[in-house]
Structure formats: structure tokens, C-alpha cells
Design a protein around this motif. Structure first.
Motif, PDB file in Angstrom:
ATOM      1  N   MET A 213     115.508  13.580 -53.623  1.00  0.00           N
ATOM      2  CA  MET A 213     116.497  14.817 -53.875  1.00  0.00           C
ATOM      3  C   MET A 213     116.677  15.249 -55.103  1.00  0.00           C
ATOM      4  N   ALA A 214     116.376  16.239 -55.929  1.00  0.00           N
ATOM      5  CA  ALA A 214     116.735  16.533 -57.311  1.00  0.00           C
ATOM      6  C   ALA A 214     118.251  16.551 -57.623  1.00  0.00           C
ATOM      7  N   GLU A 215     118.712  15.774 -58.606  1.00  0.00           N
ATOM      8  CA  GLU A 215     120.228  15.725 -58.951  1.00  0.00           C
ATOM      9  C   GLU A 215     120.587  17.069 -59.371  1.00  0.00           C
ATOM     10  N   ASN A 216     119.807  17.721 -60.126  1.00  0.00           N
ATOM     11  CA  ASN A 216     120.250  18.804 -60.779  1.00  0.00           C
ATOM     12  C   ASN A 216     119.670  20.012 -60.269  1.00  0.00           C
ATOM     13  N   GLY A 217     118.996  19.950 -58.945  1.00  0.00           N
ATOM     14  CA  GLY A 217     118.272  21.159 -58.500  1.00  0.00           C
ATOM     15  C   GLY A 217     119.394  21.961 -57.755  1.00  0.00           C
ATOM     16  N   ILE A 218     118.806  23.090 -57.185  1.00  0.00           N
ATOM     17  CA  ILE A 218     119.750  24.175 -56.693  1.00  0.00           C
ATOM     18  C   ILE A 218     120.429  23.536 -55.256  1.00  0.00           C
ATOM     19  N   ALA A 219     121.636  23.678 -55.389  1.00  0.00           N
ATOM     20  CA  ALA A 219     122.590  23.175 -54.296  1.00  0.00           C
ATOM     21  C   ALA A 219     122.463  24.009 -52.939  1.00  0.00           C
ATOM     22  N   SER A 220     121.646  23.216 -52.063  1.00  0.00           N
ATOM     23  CA  SER A 220     121.333  24.204 -50.567  1.00  0.00           C
ATOM     24  C   SER A 220     121.926  23.216 -49.545  1.00  0.00           C
ATOM     25  N   GLY A 221     121.817  24.075 -48.448  1.00  0.00           N
ATOM     26  CA  GLY A 221     122.255  23.721 -46.860  1.00  0.00           C
ATOM     27  C   GLY A 221     121.287  24.143 -46.206  1.00  0.00           C
ATOM     28  N   VAL A 222     121.428  23.535 -44.693  1.00  0.00           N
ATOM     29  CA  VAL A 222     120.803  24.088 -43.656  1.00  0.00           C
ATOM     30  C   VAL A 222     121.650  24.123 -42.661  1.00  0.00           C
ATOM     31  N   VAL A 223     121.696  25.251 -41.786  1.00  0.00           N
ATOM     32  CA  VAL A 223     122.404  25.433 -40.644  1.00  0.00           C
ATOM     33  C   VAL A 223     121.722  25.356 -39.375  1.00  0.00           C
TER      34      VAL A 223
ATOM     35  N   ALA B  14     115.457  21.599 -55.603  1.00  0.00           N
ATOM     36  CA  ALA B  14     116.538  21.717 -54.483  1.00  0.00           C
ATOM     37  C   ALA B  14     117.317  20.257 -54.679  1.00  0.00           C
ATOM     38  N   ARG B  15     118.782  20.660 -54.151  1.00  0.00           N
ATOM     39  CA  ARG B  15     119.727  19.492 -53.915  1.00  0.00           C
ATOM     40  C   ARG B  15     120.399  19.699 -52.660  1.00  0.00           C
ATOM     41  N   LEU B  16     119.787  19.046 -51.620  1.00  0.00           N
ATOM     42  CA  LEU B  16     120.440  19.103 -50.304  1.00  0.00           C
ATOM     43  C   LEU B  16     121.612  18.678 -50.243  1.00  0.00           C
ATOM     44  N   VAL B  17     122.813  19.595 -50.102  1.00  0.00           N
ATOM     45  CA  VAL B  17     124.073  19.138 -50.191  1.00  0.00           C
ATOM     46  C   VAL B  17     124.348  18.748 -48.575  1.00  0.00           C
ATOM     47  N   ALA B  18     124.125  19.552 -47.610  1.00  0.00           N
ATOM     48  CA  ALA B  18     124.812  19.343 -46.458  1.00  0.00           C
ATOM     49  C   ALA B  18     123.779  19.997 -45.196  1.00  0.00           C
ATOM     50  N   VAL B  19     123.900  19.519 -44.152  1.00  0.00           N
ATOM     51  CA  VAL B  19     123.192  20.007 -42.861  1.00  0.00           C
ATOM     52  C   VAL B  19     124.712  20.462 -42.000  1.00  0.00           C
ATOM     53  N   ALA B  20     124.479  21.191 -40.995  1.00  0.00           N
ATOM     54  CA  ALA B  20     125.144  21.604 -40.130  1.00  0.00           C
ATOM     55  C   ALA B  20     124.492  21.862 -38.667  1.00  0.00           C
ATOM     56  N   ASP B  21     125.368  21.174 -37.667  1.00  0.00           N
ATOM     57  CA  ASP B  21     124.897  21.703 -36.276  1.00  0.00           C
ATOM     58  C   ASP B  21     126.007  21.558 -35.306  1.00  0.00           C
ATOM     59  N   ILE B  22     125.976  22.184 -34.406  1.00  0.00           N
ATOM     60  CA  ILE B  22     127.187  21.984 -33.313  1.00  0.00           C
ATOM     61  C   ILE B  22     126.958  20.617 -32.633  1.00  0.00           C
TER      62      ILE B  22
ATOM     63  N   ILE C 297     126.620  33.685 -51.091  1.00  0.00           N
ATOM     64  CA  ILE C 297     125.386  32.523 -50.840  1.00  0.00           C
ATOM     65  C   ILE C 297     124.236  33.284 -50.528  1.00  0.00           C
ATOM     66  N   ASP C 298     123.066  33.006 -51.176  1.00  0.00           N
ATOM     67  CA  ASP C 298     121.676  33.544 -50.862  1.00  0.00           C
ATOM     68  C   ASP C 298     121.351  32.809 -49.613  1.00  0.00           C
ATOM     69  N   VAL C 299     120.533  33.598 -48.764  1.00  0.00           N
ATOM     70  CA  VAL C 299     120.391  33.227 -47.448  1.00  0.00           C
ATOM     71  C   VAL C 299     118.802  33.560 -47.171  1.00  0.00           C
TER      72      VAL C 299
ATOM     73  N   GLY D 147     131.244  27.421 -51.153  1.00  0.00           N
ATOM     74  CA  GLY D 147     131.680  27.012 -52.131  1.00  0.00           C
ATOM     75  C   GLY D 147     131.085  25.631 -52.915  1.00  0.00           C
ATOM     76  N   GLN D 148     130.018  25.065 -51.973  1.00  0.00           N
ATOM     77  CA  GLN D 148     129.441  23.898 -52.205  1.00  0.00           C
ATOM     78  C   GLN D 148     127.805  24.283 -52.362  1.00  0.00           C
ATOM     79  N   VAL D 149     127.462  25.308 -51.814  1.00  0.00           N
ATOM     80  CA  VAL D 149     125.956  25.473 -51.985  1.00  0.00           C
ATOM     81  C   VAL D 149     125.766  26.931 -52.675  1.00  0.00           C
ATOM     82  N   ARG D 150     124.673  27.118 -53.047  1.00  0.00           N
ATOM     83  CA  ARG D 150     124.153  28.438 -53.797  1.00  0.00           C
ATOM     84  C   ARG D 150     123.166  29.016 -52.629  1.00  0.00           C
ATOM     85  N   CYS D 151     122.501  28.252 -51.918  1.00  0.00           N
ATOM     86  CA  CYS D 151     121.620  29.096 -50.773  1.00  0.00           C
ATOM     87  C   CYS D 151     121.681  28.237 -49.897  1.00  0.00           C
ATOM     88  N   VAL D 152     121.084  28.728 -48.448  1.00  0.00           N
ATOM     89  CA  VAL D 152     121.190  28.084 -47.317  1.00  0.00           C
ATOM     90  C   VAL D 152     120.136  28.554 -46.387  1.00  0.00           C
ATOM     91  N   SER D 153     119.360  27.754 -45.518  1.00  0.00           N
ATOM     92  CA  SER D 153     118.541  28.320 -44.444  1.00  0.00           C
ATOM     93  C   SER D 153     119.375  28.319 -43.129  1.00  0.00           C
TER      94      SER D 153
END
Length: 204
Positions: free
Chosen positions: A1-11, A30-38, A89-91, A63-69
């Protein structure tokens, strides 16, 4: 994971979402901050493999990520994508964008108003075999598509046109690069699935 990469997430980290998480996790940009799932257990399992926080509420990413999948079931694409777009947030949304054209248009308009990126995951367009055709096929006169794969229940939340044929249409549009003048469709009964499969011709 890139420490200074774009803060990203996956839902949604099911079959496809897990791949998104792995790609972000391996990216140097990219810097994967978090993943989310029910499914909390699934979120934890995937989060552990990519060194990301595991959430059950995707809104905690605001407020934690700049883009998300977004790789949730299609019926939820509109709601989840809209929430992220409204948060600035970019999607990237797995195809199809939504299950309804009106909802898709609303997302596009909202993204334009919020000045954020809204992209659909038509990954087949970037398949190396398809990319190889660019510059080789110049003025195609006829295109025929065949899908030779076993039935997968994962895509049954939408019809076969939005689940699979949308890839074929997108690839053809990327190769032809001309507006569609007319669409005609016929149906035939599939002996394999006993269902009606749309067959569409897109005249060039």
C-alpha cells in the motif's frame, strides 16, 4: 500500500469487490483506507488481506477517502453512488451503472453538478485482447458476439442485457466510435437456461 497514494475505499467486497480491494491494495498510486460490506465477517476477512479498515456502514468513509469503488448489488448502485457523489467523492461503479435509465441520468447530472468523477467499470474494454484490436480494426462492417461461459447466478439481479451484453455493446462502441443510428432486437429461447435471451443488432 502506498503511504502517500490516493485515499481509496471499496463498498461491497463479494466476488468482484474483493478484486477491487486487492488492486487498490497492490497499487503504488492508491492507499486503501477501508472496505465496507454488510457481512461483517467478510469485510474483516478482506480488510485483513489488504491491510484496510473493515466497516459495515459505508458512510463511515465520508471524509476519509477521495475515491471509491462500488460493487454492491445493482439495485443498490444508485443509493450508494449518490451518497458518495453528494459527499464530493469520486466514484467507480461496477456495471451496470444502475438498473434504471432515469437513475443513471440523475447520477450523471449530480456528478457534473458536484464536479466529481463518475465512471462505470467496463473492464472488458481494457482487456489486453480488446486493446490489441485498437488500430487494427479500422472500419468494421459487421460485428457478431458470442458468449461461451457457464451460467453464473451472481448476475441474476438484472437481466442478461445489463449484466453481460452491456460489455459487448461497450466494446463495439469503443471500436466503431460512431453514434448508434438504429437498434433492432429479436428473442430466442435458450435451450441451456430455458429463458428468453435478447439478441440485438447495432447497424453501423
Amino acid at each position: 500500500m502506498a503511504e502517500n497514494g490516493i485515499a481509496s475505499g471499496v463498498v461491497g467486497v463479494g466476488y468482484l469487490g474483493k478484486f477491487h480491494a486487492e488492486k487498490y491494495g497492490a497499487s503504488t498510486k492508491a492507499r486503501l483506507v477501508a472496505v465496507a460490506d454488510i457481512d461483517a465477517a467478510r469485510a474483516v476477512a478482506v480488510g485483513a488481506t489488504v491491510d484496510a479498515a473493515a466497516l459495515t456502514d459505508y458512510r463511515e468513509m465520508f471524509g476519509q477517502v477521495r475515491c471509491v469503488s462500488i460493487a454492491v448489488p445493482t439495485r443498490l448502485h444508485f443509493q450508494v453512488a449518490r451518497d458518495f457523489i453528494e459527499a464530493g467523492i469520486d466514484v467507480l461503479v461496477e456495471k451496470p451503472l444502475t438498473a434504471d435509465i432515469a437513475e443513471a441520468r440523475e447520477l450523471v447530472q449530480l456528478a457534473q453538478a458536484k464536479n466529481v468523477i463518475l465512471q462505470v467499470g467496463h473492464l472488458e474494454r481494457f482487456n489486453p485482447a480488446i486493446r490489441r484490436l485498437e488500430g487494427v480494426i479500422r472500419e468494421p462492417k459487421f460485428v457478431e458476439c458470442h458468449r461461451l461461459a457457464p451460467f453464473v447466478e451472481r448476475g441474476t439481479d438484472v437481466d442478461v442485457v445489463l449484466d453481460l451484453m452491456i460489455h459487448d455493446i461497450d466494446v463495439i462502441a469503443s471500436l466503431v466510435r460512431a453514434p448508434v443510428e438504429r437498434v433492432e432486437a429479436i428473442n430466442r429461447i435458450s435451450p441451456m437456461r430455458g429463458s428468453i435471451l435478447p439478441m440485438a443488432a447495432l447497424p453501423m
